[in-house]
Scaffold this active site. Structure first.
Site, PDB file in Angstrom:
ATOM      1  N   SER A 287       0.813  -1.219   0.000  1.00  0.00           N
ATOM      2  CA  SER A 287       0.000   0.000   0.000  1.00  0.00           C
ATOM      3  C   SER A 287       0.843   1.264   0.000  1.00  0.00           C
ATOM      4  O   SER A 287       1.921   1.310   0.606  1.00  0.00           O
ATOM      5  CB  SER A 287      -0.910   0.017   1.236  1.00  0.00           C
ATOM      6  OG  SER A 287      -1.783  -1.087   1.241  1.00  0.00           O
ATOM      7  N   HIS A 372      -7.277   0.412   6.141  1.00  0.00           N
ATOM      8  CA  HIS A 372      -6.866  -0.966   6.361  1.00  0.00           C
ATOM      9  C   HIS A 372      -6.873  -1.335   7.846  1.00  0.00           C
ATOM     10  O   HIS A 372      -7.298  -2.447   8.213  1.00  0.00           O
ATOM     11  CB  HIS A 372      -5.478  -1.210   5.769  1.00  0.00           C
ATOM     12  CG  HIS A 372      -5.476  -1.260   4.273  1.00  0.00           C
ATOM     13  ND1 HIS A 372      -6.113  -2.251   3.570  1.00  0.00           N
ATOM     14  CD2 HIS A 372      -4.922  -0.430   3.340  1.00  0.00           C
ATOM     15  CE1 HIS A 372      -5.965  -2.045   2.272  1.00  0.00           C
ATOM     16  NE2 HIS A 372      -5.249  -0.950   2.102  1.00  0.00           N
TER      17      HIS A 372
END
Length: 432
Positions: A287, A372
């Protein structure tokens, strides 16, 4: 003079359309016949689409003001419920407290294509709320209804592959928001056997993906993005698939901003992949850290740190500033990042650990991290020099992060995050 006449004519036309639109809203709320309701709703949607942008703002203001609950009726009903808290009084209070515009939106939603029209309306509304705070209650109504209509029980998971309709593939290229897709060859590589792409669809928008995620099937947790999106890379063999790495997730419908879609998508895809390939042991992400550079430039502030941690944070920042001559812009290039001394790169990594491990839990923390971590992932590993694209260097000095999705612990990690605690690996926790 001619331009003035044209503007006056345009304004008069817009005023006429706006008046007709507001009349349609009142008619739709009072109409009891299903056939007439559909006709009125269709006219309403058509009139809204024809409104000039400034008149859309006026329409939202009227919708907010004229289609709100009656304060006196709500007050009286609330007092009745407080005096006698029985079911009858509660039902009446609930009915009176609901803004009539919610029922208006429900009736528009019954129209074929009505859901898409409401999503488009909210997209127009979202562009105004920041500068017109009086529209916040109206926005809350849109969000409330769309969150119900787009809950996971209604969403359909679909794998996107090279045999999917061309229109869908074009939308994937267009809406990819994390790592740009460089044409059809690039897309073809991202859909080969060692890659997966999944999208959520809604029955009322069957040809429009709501959100999609791209996954790489790998032998190990990835440490940089370039190999994952290299369109010339050779596909891995199925017997090498041990890790499923989510490396991009993109929303396709701006009008659904704030409606929870991505968290359910990742978990559903992980479960789907686990059923298809039981040998997969690790589900993780690679990410971006889009707010890291901005935070560092603003002074790398972490509120409420114990003294020892605050000193480590300050020391790491001092090392990085010394390496770049007190000017962080000097390391905002691939050449400069690669030339950083080992101690400066280590310090930069430590700063990223503080940013994600501490600042992420605060209001205004990194949006990708909050997504997340709130979704139940664990902060697992930092990867220096992982994204050397212009965007990656500018936003995060090339740093990327792996979040780990342990399917047995996502609920526990989510609960920890709601209480301000970031689930993280020992390696990262030791850097704080």
């Amino acid at each position: 003079m001619l331009d003035g006449l044209k503007n006056a004519a345009r304004k008069a036309s817009g005023d006429h359309t706006l008046r007709g639109l507001l009349i349609d809203c009142k008619r739709l709320l009072s109409e009891r016949g299903e056939a007439n309701s559909v006709t009125i709703a269709r006219d309403l949607v058509t009139r809204f689409a024809a409104l000039p942008e400034d008149q859309q703002g006026t329409f939202f203001e009227r919708l907010s003001r004229d289609f709100s609950p009656d304060p006196q009726a709500v007050l009286q009903s609330a007092q009745a419920y407080a005096d006698e808290p029985n079911a009858s009084n509660l039902v009446r209070l609930t009915h009176l407290a609901e803004p009539p515009r919610q029922e208006l939106l429900r009736r528009i939603n019954r129209l074929p294509g009505g859901t898409s029209s409401i999503v488009a309306m909210r997209r127009a509304l979202l562009g105004r709320v920041a500068r017109q705070p009086e529209l916040q209650a109206l926005e809350a109504d849109f969000l409330h209804l769309l969150s119900s209509w787009f809950n996971p029980g209604f969403l359909q998971l679909q794998r996107v592959d090279w045999n999917s309709p061309a229109q869908l593939l074009e939308q994937i290229i267009h809406h990819e928001a994390v790592h740009e897709i460089d044409g059809w060859d690039d897309l073809r590589r991202r859909l080969q056997p060692d890659r997966r792409c999944f999208a959520f669809f809604h029955p009322q928008l069957p040809d429009e993906p709501l959100i999609f995620v791209e996954v790489a099937l790998l032998p190990a947790m990835p440490a940089s993005i370039a190999p994952l999106i290299d369109k010339r890379a050779e596909p891995s063999r199925p017997n090498q698939f041990k890790v499923a790495a989510f490396y991009s997730i993109s929303n396709c419908q701006p009008g659904l901003k704030g409606v929870s879609l991505g968290n359910f998508l990742i978990k559903r895809v992980a479960e789907e992949l686990k059923r298809e390939m039981p040998q997969l042991k690790t589900f993780c992400t690679l990410s971006p850290i889009p707010g890291f550079a901005r935070w560092l430039r603003a002074g790398a502030v972490c509120e409420g740190l114990p003294k020892a941690r605050a000193e480590r944070l300050d020391a790491a920042r001092a090392v990085v500033l010394k390496a770049c001559g007190e000017d962080l812009d000097r390391i905002a290039s691939v050449t400069a990042l690669r030339a950083l001394p080992a101690d400066a790169m280590q310090a930069l990594t430590r700063l990223a650990a503080f940013y994600l491990g501490v600042h992420a839990a605060a209001n205004g923390g990194d949006p990708v991290a909050r997504f997340h971590l709130d979704n139940g992932a664990r902060l697992e590993r930092l990867n220096p020099l992982a994204d050397l694209s212009a965007k990656g260097v500018k936003q995060s000095f090339g740093m990327m992060v792996n979040y780990l999705y342990d399917l047995q612990k996502v609920e526990m990690h989510h609960e920890q995050f709601t209480h301000g605690e970031v689930a993280q690996s020992r390696a990262l926790a030791s850097m704080l």
